[in-house]
Scaffold this motif. Sequence first.
Motif, PDB file in Angstrom:
ATOM      1  N   ALA A  96       0.788  -1.175  -0.080  1.00 40.55           N
ATOM      2  CA  ALA A  96      -0.027  -0.100  -0.148  1.00 40.55           C
ATOM      3  C   ALA A  96       0.800   1.183  -0.066  1.00 40.55           C
ATOM      4  O   ALA A  96       0.653   2.365  -0.531  1.00 40.55           O
ATOM      5  N   ALA A  97       2.095   1.218   0.852  1.00 40.16           N
ATOM      6  CA  ALA A  97       2.820   2.490   0.802  1.00 40.16           C
ATOM      7  C   ALA A  97       3.476   2.476  -0.628  1.00 40.16           C
ATOM      8  O   ALA A  97       3.595   3.556  -0.859  1.00 40.16           O
ATOM      9  N   ILE A  98       4.012   1.730  -1.204  1.00 39.57           N
ATOM     10  CA  ILE A  98       4.589   1.640  -2.450  1.00 39.57           C
ATOM     11  C   ILE A  98       3.731   2.158  -3.602  1.00 39.57           C
ATOM     12  O   ILE A  98       3.869   3.263  -4.184  1.00 39.57           O
ATOM     13  N   SER A  99       2.435   1.733  -3.412  1.00 40.68           N
ATOM     14  CA  SER A  99       1.467   1.951  -4.382  1.00 40.68           C
ATOM     15  C   SER A  99       1.009   3.535  -4.284  1.00 40.68           C
ATOM     16  O   SER A  99       0.856   4.299  -5.181  1.00 40.68           O
ATOM     17  N   TRP A 100       1.002   4.186  -2.824  1.00 42.44           N
ATOM     18  CA  TRP A 100       0.557   5.458  -2.672  1.00 42.44           C
ATOM     19  C   TRP A 100       2.104   6.415  -3.385  1.00 42.44           C
ATOM     20  O   TRP A 100       1.711   7.458  -3.814  1.00 42.44           O
ATOM     21  N   TRP A 101       3.072   5.973  -3.075  1.00 38.34           N
ATOM     22  CA  TRP A 101       4.255   6.980  -3.321  1.00 38.34           C
ATOM     23  C   TRP A 101       4.476   7.047  -4.871  1.00 38.34           C
ATOM     24  O   TRP A 101       4.559   8.112  -5.322  1.00 38.34           O
TER      25      TRP A 101
END
Length: 322
Positions: A96-101
Amino acid sequence: MLVKALVFAPSAWPGIEPTTLALTAATCPWTVDVTPVTAKVTAGHGGHRRSHLDTCWHHAVMHGGVRVVPVAPAGRTWGRWRVMRLALVLLWLLAAAISWWTAPRKQTYEQARSDVAAGRVTAYQWGDSWATGSPRPWFGVSGLRASGTLGPLFAWRTPDGRVHWTDTDYFDEVTTTGAVDPASYSGPGAEGIAQDLRARGLEHRAGEVHPMGVAVAGIGLALAAVFLGVIVAGPAPVLGTRWFWFWLVYTAPYGLGMLFWLSRDRPWSRPVAPAAVAGDRERRDRGILGLCLGIFAMILTSLLLLMLHEVLGDRWAPMPDA
């Protein structure tokens, strides 16, 4: 070792205090830990056949109101699953963090030309629309769809790993020099950026702007595979049928259904509520409810993200296809 659990109705032994009672002291090595609400059969020592436990079980049933409650297997299975559950949540947070970034964020035309001129473009891509209609994995992002000429949408990745995009049809001023073929581009705005790319020697960097997309999609597939394996081969769910969790997890977006499954049902963990008394109608969530909840979660999440996008903008709630 086989372990059975009992929950005795308080009326069965009125006025009883928390204590330990031997069911059949002479022939049975099993004891019952009794409280006003629950009672659990545990082993006194090993090496006894199952028939001994069955005798004790029958003896306990004869004393009145009994409920059967699934109990976690001893020791190792519960410990391993607790670690796995934590690992699944951490993997979800990572994806989720990678997708948001790396989600595409809209920038101005001038910012695009500035990044190209400064050489801050590690990869770029042309397109004419966002592929909003294609099915996405849990952590997928919208991709650019191209047909015919290059543009008007221009997406690029900067050295910090973030992805930006702009619509080259909207610009303040651009001067074309004929350094590129105008027929290959959608308009003067796209032609202007193409000129800058050639002048800066960045034309060869055309390609995929989401290098982490494969890794993130792989994490999503791994999470889905683990869930499917547990739901098919693992213990029967306590608070919902297998079909309920299947439809909910695979319909809800962003893997939210899996998080709900991990927090609510928790395979191989101790039950949060006793099962029904024998003869009562089994009350577990069914497949149709899981499908309806998944669709509802999809609609609700889309509306919530759209609201956040309107309030916070692309910086915090990026939605390139909004």
